[in-house]
Each structure stands twice: as C-alpha cells, then as structure tokens.
Scaffold this motif. Structure first.
Motif, mmCIF file in Angstrom:
data_model
loop_
_atom_site.group_PDB
_atom_site.id
_atom_site.type_symbol
_atom_site.label_atom_id
_atom_site.label_comp_id
_atom_site.label_asym_id
_atom_site.label_seq_id
_atom_site.Cartn_x
_atom_site.Cartn_y
_atom_site.Cartn_z
ATOM 1 N N LEU A 1 1.858 0.729 -8.241
ATOM 2 C CA LEU A 1 1.291 1.349 -7.041
ATOM 3 C C LEU A 1 1.849 2.755 -6.885
ATOM 4 O O LEU A 1 3.060 2.967 -6.968
ATOM 5 C CB LEU A 1 1.635 0.516 -5.805
ATOM 6 C CG LEU A 1 0.960 -0.850 -5.730
ATOM 7 C CD1 LEU A 1 1.597 -1.706 -4.651
ATOM 8 C CD2 LEU A 1 -0.532 -0.708 -5.472
ATOM 9 N N THR A 2 0.975 3.718 -6.659
ATOM 10 C CA THR A 2 1.406 5.098 -6.522
ATOM 11 C C THR A 2 0.430 5.832 -5.618
ATOM 12 O O THR A 2 -0.637 5.312 -5.302
ATOM 13 C CB THR A 2 1.476 5.788 -7.898
ATOM 14 O OG1 THR A 2 1.852 7.147 -7.710
ATOM 15 C CG2 THR A 2 0.126 5.744 -8.595
ATOM 16 N N GLU A 3 0.819 7.038 -5.204
ATOM 17 C CA GLU A 3 -0.089 7.834 -4.376
ATOM 18 C C GLU A 3 -0.830 8.876 -5.198
ATOM 19 O O GLU A 3 -1.718 9.542 -4.694
ATOM 20 C CB GLU A 3 0.709 8.521 -3.264
ATOM 21 C CG GLU A 3 1.131 7.543 -2.189
ATOM 22 C CD GLU A 3 2.239 8.104 -1.329
ATOM 23 O OE1 GLU A 3 1.973 9.077 -0.608
ATOM 24 O OE2 GLU A 3 3.358 7.570 -1.389
ATOM 25 N N ARG B 1 -3.449 5.270 1.235
ATOM 26 C CA ARG B 1 -2.928 6.182 0.223
ATOM 27 C C ARG B 1 -2.579 5.555 -1.117
ATOM 28 O O ARG B 1 -2.594 6.232 -2.137
ATOM 29 C CB ARG B 1 -1.693 6.901 0.778
ATOM 30 C CG ARG B 1 -2.061 7.953 1.816
ATOM 31 C CD ARG B 1 -0.866 8.432 2.600
ATOM 32 N NE ARG B 1 0.113 9.108 1.768
ATOM 33 C CZ ARG B 1 1.351 9.387 2.169
ATOM 34 N NH1 ARG B 1 1.738 9.038 3.370
ATOM 35 N NH2 ARG B 1 2.191 9.992 1.359
ATOM 36 N N LEU B 2 -2.231 4.269 -1.132
ATOM 37 C CA LEU B 2 -1.763 3.694 -2.391
ATOM 38 C C LEU B 2 -2.910 3.344 -3.325
ATOM 39 O O LEU B 2 -3.949 2.850 -2.901
ATOM 40 C CB LEU B 2 -0.923 2.440 -2.126
ATOM 41 C CG LEU B 2 0.466 2.674 -1.540
ATOM 42 C CD1 LEU B 2 1.161 1.352 -1.328
ATOM 43 C CD2 LEU B 2 1.292 3.551 -2.454
ATOM 44 N N HIS C 1 -3.525 2.411 -7.949
ATOM 45 C CA HIS C 1 -2.815 2.041 -9.163
ATOM 46 C C HIS C 1 -2.659 3.250 -10.074
ATOM 47 O O HIS C 1 -3.599 4.029 -10.266
ATOM 48 C CB HIS C 1 -3.570 0.939 -9.898
ATOM 49 C CG HIS C 1 -3.548 -0.364 -9.165
ATOM 50 N ND1 HIS C 1 -2.403 -1.110 -9.038
ATOM 51 C CD2 HIS C 1 -4.509 -1.039 -8.501
ATOM 52 C CE1 HIS C 1 -2.667 -2.197 -8.335
ATOM 53 N NE2 HIS C 1 -3.939 -2.180 -7.994
ATOM 54 N N ALA D 1 -0.306 3.004 4.053
ATOM 55 C CA ALA D 1 -0.186 2.442 2.712
ATOM 56 C C ALA D 1 -1.549 2.000 2.186
ATOM 57 O O ALA D 1 -1.881 2.230 1.016
ATOM 58 C CB ALA D 1 0.795 1.269 2.723
ATOM 59 N N ALA E 1 5.369 8.724 -10.836
ATOM 60 C CA ALA E 1 6.431 9.675 -11.187
ATOM 61 C C ALA E 1 7.117 9.314 -12.504
ATOM 62 O O ALA E 1 7.516 10.199 -13.269
ATOM 63 C CB ALA E 1 7.461 9.735 -10.057
ATOM 64 N N THR E 2 7.254 8.008 -12.783
ATOM 65 C CA THR E 2 7.914 7.597 -14.015
ATOM 66 C C THR E 2 7.072 7.978 -15.230
ATOM 67 O O THR E 2 7.592 8.474 -16.233
ATOM 68 C CB THR E 2 8.138 6.067 -14.016
ATOM 69 O OG1 THR E 2 8.765 5.696 -12.793
ATOM 70 C CG2 THR E 2 8.993 5.639 -15.189
ATOM 71 N N PRO F 1 6.182 -4.113 -9.026
ATOM 72 C CA PRO F 1 6.975 -2.906 -8.759
ATOM 73 C C PRO F 1 8.401 -3.240 -8.309
ATOM 74 O O PRO F 1 9.323 -2.477 -8.579
ATOM 75 C CB PRO F 1 6.196 -2.214 -7.638
ATOM 76 C CG PRO F 1 4.809 -2.704 -7.770
ATOM 77 C CD PRO F 1 4.929 -4.118 -8.253
ATOM 78 N N TYR G 1 -0.118 1.248 -14.149
ATOM 79 C CA TYR G 1 -0.767 0.343 -13.198
ATOM 80 C C TYR G 1 0.103 -0.016 -12.004
ATOM 81 O O TYR G 1 -0.258 -0.872 -11.201
ATOM 82 C CB TYR G 1 -1.246 -0.939 -13.901
ATOM 83 C CG TYR G 1 -2.412 -1.577 -13.214
ATOM 84 C CD1 TYR G 1 -3.604 -0.879 -13.063
ATOM 85 C CD2 TYR G 1 -2.325 -2.856 -12.691
ATOM 86 C CE1 TYR G 1 -4.670 -1.444 -12.405
ATOM 87 C CE2 TYR G 1 -3.396 -3.429 -12.030
ATOM 88 C CZ TYR G 1 -4.561 -2.725 -11.886
ATOM 89 O OH TYR G 1 -5.618 -3.281 -11.232
#
Lengths: 204, 204
Positions: free
Chosen positions: B63-65, B53-54, B56, B50, B70-71, B88, B61
C-alpha cells in the motif's frame, strides 16, 4: 520509510481505541485498506455522525440523540425505582435481563482516585439533584423510592457504590445493591473464595 | 430501546475491525463518545484519507500513496534480492531488523483454501511477472537473483511458501526461506518440540 503516511496516520488514529496498541492498530489498518474499504468508509461516517448527534440525556445522563432518552420518557417504566450504573453498556446488559422495569441513572464513569476521577467528575451532584425532591419534580411527578446501586463488582465499582450509599443516607429513599454470589450454572469447586464468602454473607 | 441509533450504528461499524466483537465495540464506542471525541474525529478523518489516498505499488504491490512505494524507488536497495512477505506489517517487522537491504514483494494475503483464497487471489501471477525477465525489465534493469520467502511460519504461510517455491523452480533465481529455529533469548526447556525439531533440521 516504506510505509505511506496515510497508513501510518490511520494506524496512529486507531490507537485511540481502548485496548488497541500499535500492533493491533497496524493489523486493523491493513485489514481495512486491503479487504474492507467499505467498512472503513462506514466507520468514518458512523464516527462523525455519533460525534455530531450524541449528547447526554438531561434526566439520566446516558448518551442519546434527544433531550431525554427513550427509557426516561417511557411512561410504562416504574418511576419509583432508579438503578445507578457506570456506563450505557452496563445499562444495556441489565436491560437484556428483562428483570428490571424502573429508570436508570448512568454515572458515565466510576470513582478512580488514581486517575483523578473523584465524586465531582462522575456527576454525583447530578445524581443527588435527580433523587432529591426538587430535582425529581423537574423530571417527573413521582418521587424516587428506591435507588439500586448496580456499579460493577470491581474495587472502583464497590467504592463508587459505597460513596453513593453513604451520601444518600439523609434522603428518604431505600438504597439497595445488586447481590453478590455464585454465578448461575457454575460449580462451587471452581468459584473463587471471595465470591463464595460473599454468597454466604448475602445468603437469602 | 434505550440506546440511541447513532451509538448503535457506531458500535455496529466498529465491528468491521478484526478481533472486535459486539462487546469490545460497545466499549470502544462508549469510550470515544464519553472521553475522546477528538480521537473519534481524528480517526474518521484518517479513515477517509486512507481510503482516498492509498493504492497498490505498481512494483511490489504494497500500500502506498504514489505509483511506486519508497522502497521500490530507493536506488540504495539491493536490486537483486526480492523478499516475499504476506502483509505490509510483516514487511515493517523485517525492516525494523535492519538485516535486509533488498526489495520486497507484498502478497497482500496468504493461501487459504478454506476461505476461498487460492494462488490467483494472492497475486502469484503478479509475483511471476515481477521476477521473470520481461516483467523485471519493466521495473528495473537488474534481474532478480534471489527470492527470499518470508511468509509466516503458520500452516497457511508455509503452504504459501511451498506453492511459490514450486512455481519458481523453472526460473533462473535462487529461492530461499527464512530459517526456522529457537527464538533468540529463549531457554530450550520452554521451546515447543516442533521448533526444536526444526532447529535440528535447519542447523548450521
């Protein structure tokens, strides 16, 4: 799915901690990633390190990094007393009191038939080997004279103490139990009846 | 010292988790080492993974990879609505309702002057860039028409919503707030007076 899989994995992994459900885990994962990545890295290292280095003390069965733990090899400890506790945390609590200078035996559990934990699983055999003359010689020259049962005062802890007490009856050791009674600093009015009843029975 | 340092390190490291003090940490460390070393290893891997890979989302903003979450890249979401949440986890709670199909903006915090968290720290600037026409074009072709303030109904969350609401007054967007009121399924007798008072004020 809006949440990335690394965060989901972390949330899932955190649920292996006792008392941590899905919501606490999500909060922990978010906190670590947003505010404390250094803490997350340190925790990962500490986990790996502990898994690799910790093993059971050959003498008292607590978790240690050596063959025998520091307490067992300490010549200043009273070699004739053996205090039986459920976990290293309980042992640490007793050590903080500075009221006891003997040795320990850590069961690493308690009898819990509903969870399939019987006398074999908590290592009663190891305890008897430790106390009985042959087992004792292997460990130190001085035989154990008193076994103090310091399992918790819960149903399982009491049952564990009872089973150990019964099993030790044939051995030439004195078996004692920590006294039950009114906690220091408490008012009788607010102490539960079971505790007061026991403090009558165990009165000095 | 009876306790080995690897166990002490782990107990110390576990205290970086929110809501975990020294006793909980000791219990967790003991549980992992005694009963769940596989879980401990998995947790260490998930933490490392995490942290690496994580990042913003460049748009909301969270947390994503990826560069965008995706949203934000989902063309089926209503591009004219922007829901502002603190974390989140709050976003996930709203998503579970399936009552909202717009976009999100995750503050990753809330105003908390006592902790030194002001408008700058929670990224209000980023939010304005996201909403204002220039910022919006960079993200998508459709301008935001409604900003829904879904910060928590705590003192800090309300303050955060108030500050954002005031700051957005000059922009051509409708600013709304989730309604306060009596929770579904609850009896009035057991609902606190503040909530009932608000459900009068916000009555439909």
């Amino acid at each position: 799915m809006a949440k990335p899989s690394a965060l989901e994995n972390l949330t899932q992994a955190l649920q292996c901690l006792p008392g941590v459900g899905v919501k606490s885990a999500a909060r922990m994962a978010f906190h670590l990633m947003q505010q404390d990545t250094a803490g997350a890295k340190a925790l990962a290292r500490a986990l790996d390190d502990a898994v690799v280095r910790l093993r059971h003390c050959s003498c008292c069965y607590t978790l240690t990094e050596d063959v025998q733990c520091a307490t067992c090899v300490d010549p200043a400890r009273d070699q004739t007393q053996l205090c039986v506790v459920e976990t290293p945390a309980d042992q640490a609590a007793l050590e903080r009191t500075r009221a006891y200078n003997g040795l320990y035996f850590v069961l690493m559990g308690k009898l819990s038939p509903l969870d399939g934990v019987g006398p074999r699983e908590i290592g009663l055999k190891r305890l008897f080997d430790r106390i009985s003359p042959e087992g004792d010689e292997r460990v130190s020259g001085t035989p154990i004279q008193e076994v103090i049962l310091a399992t918790n005062f819960t149903a399982e802890g009491e049952a564990t103490a009872h089973v150990i007490g019964q099993a030790l009856k044939g051995l030439p050791v004195r078996v004692t139990r920590l006294s039950r009674g009114v906690p220091v600093g408490s008012e009788l009015e607010y102490v539960d009846v079971g505790t007061i009843a026991h403090s009558f029975i165990d009165r000095r």
